[in-house]
Design a protein around this motif. Structure first.
Motif, PDB file in Angstrom:
ATOM      1  N   TYR A 198       4.498  -1.285 -26.642  1.00 57.00           N
ATOM      2  CA  TYR A 198       5.189  -0.199 -25.943  1.00 57.00           C
ATOM      3  C   TYR A 198       4.294   1.038 -25.865  1.00 57.00           C
ATOM      4  CZ  TYR A 198       8.285   3.876 -25.585  1.00 57.00           C
ATOM      5  OH  TYR A 198       8.851   5.083 -25.247  1.00 57.00           O
ATOM      6  N   LEU A 199       3.645   1.386 -26.976  1.00 56.35           N
ATOM      7  CA  LEU A 199       2.773   2.566 -26.985  1.00 56.35           C
ATOM      8  C   LEU A 199       1.586   2.372 -26.047  1.00 56.35           C
ATOM      9  CD1 LEU A 199       2.852   3.349 -30.813  1.00 56.35           C
ATOM     10  CD2 LEU A 199       3.938   4.669 -28.984  1.00 56.35           C
ATOM     11  N   ARG A 200       1.046   1.150 -25.970  1.00 59.01           N
ATOM     12  CA  ARG A 200      -0.052   0.886 -25.023  1.00 59.01           C
ATOM     13  C   ARG A 200       0.431   1.078 -23.585  1.00 59.01           C
ATOM     14  NH1 ARG A 200      -1.102  -3.518 -28.352  1.00 59.01           N
ATOM     15  NH2 ARG A 200      -0.169  -4.946 -26.822  1.00 59.01           N
ATOM     16  N   ALA A 201       1.676   0.690 -23.325  1.00 60.90           N
ATOM     17  CA  ALA A 201       2.213   0.874 -21.977  1.00 60.90           C
ATOM     18  C   ALA A 201       2.305   2.356 -21.619  1.00 60.90           C
ATOM     19  CB  ALA A 201       3.588   0.215 -21.868  1.00 60.90           C
ATOM     20  N   LEU A 202       2.577   3.199 -22.607  1.00 59.75           N
ATOM     21  CA  LEU A 202       2.618   4.637 -22.352  1.00 59.75           C
ATOM     22  C   LEU A 202       1.244   5.213 -22.056  1.00 59.75           C
ATOM     23  CD1 LEU A 202       5.215   6.015 -24.947  1.00 59.75           C
ATOM     24  CD2 LEU A 202       5.595   5.083 -22.657  1.00 59.75           C
ATOM     25  N   ASP A 203       0.180   4.464 -22.369  1.00 56.44           N
ATOM     26  CA  ASP A 203      -1.172   4.923 -22.005  1.00 56.44           C
ATOM     27  C   ASP A 203      -1.306   5.095 -20.496  1.00 56.44           C
ATOM     28  OD1 ASP A 203      -1.865   4.817 -24.663  1.00 56.44           O
ATOM     29  OD2 ASP A 203      -2.955   2.921 -24.519  1.00 56.44           O
ATOM     30  N   GLY A 204      -0.470   4.396 -19.732  1.00 53.56           N
ATOM     31  CA  GLY A 204      -0.544   4.492 -18.276  1.00 53.56           C
ATOM     32  C   GLY A 204       0.199   5.686 -17.699  1.00 53.56           C
ATOM     33  N   LEU A 205       0.811   6.506 -18.548  1.00 56.79           N
ATOM     34  CA  LEU A 205       1.500   7.691 -18.037  1.00 56.79           C
ATOM     35  C   LEU A 205       0.479   8.703 -17.509  1.00 56.79           C
ATOM     36  CD1 LEU A 205       4.250   8.315 -20.750  1.00 56.79           C
ATOM     37  CD2 LEU A 205       4.425   7.068 -18.595  1.00 56.79           C
ATOM     38  N   PRO A 206       0.875   9.487 -16.515  1.00 56.57           N
ATOM     39  CA  PRO A 206      -0.065  10.432 -15.890  1.00 56.57           C
ATOM     40  C   PRO A 206      -0.213  11.712 -16.710  1.00 56.57           C
ATOM     41  CG  PRO A 206       2.052  10.583 -14.808  1.00 56.57           C
ATOM     42  CD  PRO A 206       2.192   9.495 -15.832  1.00 56.57           C
ATOM     43  N   LEU A 207      -0.815  11.581 -17.900  1.00 59.91           N
ATOM     44  CA  LEU A 207      -0.973  12.750 -18.762  1.00 59.91           C
ATOM     45  C   LEU A 207      -2.158  13.606 -18.355  1.00 59.91           C
ATOM     46  CD1 LEU A 207      -0.281  11.119 -22.263  1.00 59.91           C
ATOM     47  CD2 LEU A 207       1.354  12.013 -20.587  1.00 59.91           C
ATOM     48  N   GLY A 208      -3.093  13.021 -17.597  1.00 55.82           N
ATOM     49  CA  GLY A 208      -4.283  13.764 -17.201  1.00 55.82           C
ATOM     50  C   GLY A 208      -5.276  13.832 -18.344  1.00 55.82           C
ATOM     51  N   ASP A 209      -6.495  14.242 -18.028  1.00 60.40           N
ATOM     52  CA  ASP A 209      -7.537  14.347 -19.057  1.00 60.40           C
ATOM     53  C   ASP A 209      -7.754  15.798 -19.459  1.00 60.40           C
ATOM     54  OD1 ASP A 209      -8.639  15.292 -16.751  1.00 60.40           O
ATOM     55  OD2 ASP A 209     -10.329  13.884 -16.696  1.00 60.40           O
ATOM     56  N   GLU A 229       0.073  11.142 -31.368  1.00 59.44           N
ATOM     57  CA  GLU A 229      -1.251  10.946 -31.970  1.00 59.44           C
ATOM     58  C   GLU A 229      -2.142  10.113 -31.054  1.00 59.44           C
ATOM     59  OE1 GLU A 229      -3.227   9.171 -36.109  1.00 59.44           O
ATOM     60  OE2 GLU A 229      -1.132   8.752 -35.609  1.00 59.44           O
ATOM     61  N   ARG A 230      -1.586   9.064 -30.489  1.00 52.05           N
ATOM     62  CA  ARG A 230      -2.360   8.186 -29.615  1.00 52.05           C
ATOM     63  C   ARG A 230      -2.871   8.930 -28.385  1.00 52.05           C
ATOM     64  NH1 ARG A 230      -2.142   2.489 -29.226  1.00 52.05           N
ATOM     65  NH2 ARG A 230      -2.903   1.717 -27.215  1.00 52.05           N
ATOM     66  N   ALA A 231      -2.050   9.874 -27.873  1.00 55.00           N
ATOM     67  CA  ALA A 231      -2.430  10.623 -26.675  1.00 55.00           C
ATOM     68  C   ALA A 231      -3.296  11.838 -26.992  1.00 55.00           C
ATOM     69  CB  ALA A 231      -1.173  11.065 -25.933  1.00 55.00           C
ATOM     70  N   GLY A 232      -3.528  12.120 -28.266  1.00 50.75           N
ATOM     71  CA  GLY A 232      -4.397  13.224 -28.637  1.00 50.75           C
ATOM     72  C   GLY A 232      -3.716  14.556 -28.827  1.00 50.75           C
TER      73      GLY A 232
END
Length: 574
Positions: free
Chosen positions: A223-234, A259-262
């Motif tokens: 599930y958390l890996r799937a959230l990696d595809g959210l448009p959070l931007g860099d 934490e995963r998203a920084g």
């Protein structure tokens, strides 16, 4: 009384739960007719929202017998023939449905409410006893993890044991189909018929713990890996967040997602951090309710936070508050929805993108979609409808929301969860706030930008609770026959009867009133609540774009107040 006693005795004879058996025996010994009638003269109806009700003995309560009957009905429907074809896209790379050429499979999740784990285990026992394959979540987890798991595992259905943000004495049973979305008609009716055909639950064949698969933490990681595809931007991740899970199950998953998203770890309200089914610090565990976010905003004030975020107890909803003059300001669901929509559209690509909201939410999303050149659809109320909305076969849904704090955020690959997801929404709000902070701006500044660009879309609500549901039906009939000529000094220019399936939507019991006046336009949608004895009204005032947003907000607030006052009188329920 004899019929009630016979029904209670038959229930008592099959009930495996010592607590509800003791409750029922006490009522029988006391000849408490009123209490027996409350439990046995009616039953919880299985519908598109599954089951939801107060815990206790009898068919009009949530209990082990009710849950086992529901599980047996679901099993019978799954075994009666091939599942209905999905009307929402399966996520890329997910396995084929487990029932294709084999046993149908069901994944079961549960939250931390009273009875949730026991109800999940009973469901697993009944489904495996009926010959189905079952995956059980490893522990209490957010509803969006279960909704994600249905598609990820290629299951034919999913069950989530939760009552979301209902009072402590409630629990519920939400059913998803193989497309990963909540069930719609006619599936609800088919499952309900199958439930009615179930006999005594103590005669059902039951599986044991060795007959189902208990998932491990890899399902949360997926599930958390799937959230990696959210448009959070860099962009930056410098944002300070105060957070509360409202005694629910969201904290651990949200922390890992941040934490995963920084993002820095959020500061958490200590009194509300651990799951507690009694919800001791709030009168009602719904972040929309007055006072529910007081501890979170107090923490935000102490920590000088940029943002306060709350999830409801099963973490499918997300509430947001921001610092403002004179204290913290709760953003409405429509405001958060508009901000998230524009953020998603700025970070995704393609004219096949689709954004969806409901007929009771703000009309602003349609304006935003047109400005960005993407497709827009309206649905009936609820995510079960949002996730089935389409304007063309090749629509790629990247965002959906409803005004009741529910959001499904996606990227170029679509939405990872075909239901509202409070964890994914919280991540995206944090990214949006961090980008604004980098530019020395706030979410309130971004709302002002939208008001100048699209016009000010101000929304409000009126909800009237009654003791007798017949009063609601009478009010709707009266409004259909004689709608008000004006509300708040604005003429009622048109009335849409939604029971006729207006605009290609399925028929629903509701009215939409279009108002005209000297400045801007307004709209009122009136509908009975599907879960409570309430008549719910959704108000919107739209004022033309202008530079003085504060003055426009003041005028819109006054307009909403006057419309609300006149509408309350027109309903005739006060």
């Amino acid at each position: 009384m004899d019929e009630l006693r016979e029904a209670a005795a038959a229930w008592l004879a099959q009930d495996p739960d010592p607590d509800t058996r003791a409750e029922l025996k006490t009522l029988l010994d006391a000849d408490d007719t009123a209490a027996l009638a409350d439990r046995f003269a009616a039953r919880l109806e299985f519908g598109t929202a599954g089951l939801r009700g107060e815990l206790g003995a009898g068919p009009n309560r949530m209990n082990r017998v009710t849950v086992m009957r529901a599980a047996a009905g679901l099993a019978a429907r799954l075994l009666s023939g091939p599942p209905a074809p999905p009307t929402a896209d399966r996520s890329p790379g997910t396995p084929e449905r487990s029932g294709a050429g084999g046993r149908p499979g069901v994944v079961i999740g549960y939250d931390a409410r009273h009875g949730s784990e026991r109800f999940a285990l009973d469901t697993a026992a009944v489904l495996t006893g009926a010959g189905l394959r079952v995956w059980l979540m490893p522990r209490p987890l957010p509803t969006p993890v279960l909704a994600f798991a249905v598609r990820h595992l290629g299951a034919d259905a999913g069950v989530m044991v939760t009552a979301s943000h209902n009072p402590p004495r409630d629990n519920g049973y939400k059913v998803y189909w193989g497309d990963g979305a909540q069930i719609l008609a006619p599936l609800d009716a088919e499952i309900s018929v199958a439930i009615d055909a179930v006999g005594r639950v103590d005669e059902l064949p039951l599986g044991g713990p060795g007959d189902w698969t208990v998932l491990d933490e890899s399902i949360v990681e997926a599930y958390l890996r799937a959230l990696d595809g959210l448009p959070l931007g860099d962009g930056p991740r410098d944002v300070s967040v105060a957070y509360t899970p409202l005694h629910g199950v969201g904290l651990e998953v949200l922390r890992r997602a941040f934490e995963r998203a920084g993002f820095p770890p959020p500061q958490v309200v200590p009194e509300q951090a651990r799951p507690d089914p009694d919800f001791p610090t709030v009168a009602f565990p719904n972040p929309e309710e007055p006072g529910a976010m007081d501890l979170a905003t107090a923490l935000g004030e102490r920590q000088d936070a940029d943002l306060v975020i709350a999830n409801d107890p099963d973490a499918d909803r997300c509430a947001v508050a921001v610092p403002a003059a004179g204290g913290w300001r709760m953003l409405t669901g429509d405001e958060v929805g508009a901000l998230l929509a524009e953020h998603v559209l700025r970070h995704t690509h393609g004219d096949d993108r689709l954004v969806v909201t409901t007929i009771v939410s703000s009309s602003l999303l349609g304006r935003i979609a047109a400005e960005h050149g993407v497709r827009f659809a309206e649905s009936l109320t609820g995510f079960k409808w949002i996730m089935k909305a389409r304007t063309a076969p090749d629509d790629r849904q990247v965002f959906g929301y409803e005004e009741a704090l529910g959001y499904s955020v996606g990227g170029d690959g679509g939405v990872p969860v075909l239901d509202k997801d409070g964890i994914g929404a919280a991540l995206t709000v944090a990214a949006l706030a961090a980008q604004a902070k980098r530019d020395s701006r706030t979410l309130l500044d971004l709302l002002d930008d939208q008001a100048r660009r699209y016009g000010l879309h101000a929304t409000g609500a009126l909800s009237v609770r009654v003791r007798d549901r017949a009063l609601i039906a009478d009010a709707m009939t009266r409004l259909r026959r004689t709608p008000p000529a004006s509300l708040g000094g604005r003429a009622v220019a048109r009335v849409d009867d939604l029971a006729a399936g207006d605009g290609g939507l399925p028929p629903t019991d509701g009215l939409r009133l279009h108002l005209t006046g000297a400045e801007g336009r307004a709209r009122v949608v009136i509908r009975p609540s599907g879960t409570e004895p309430k008549l719910k009204c959704y108000l919107e005032v739209v004022l033309p774009p202008g530079d003085d947003v504060d003055a426009a907000r003041a005028r819109a607030t006054t307009a909403l107040d006057t419309i609300r006052t006149d509408l309350d009188t027109a309903l005739g329920l006060g």
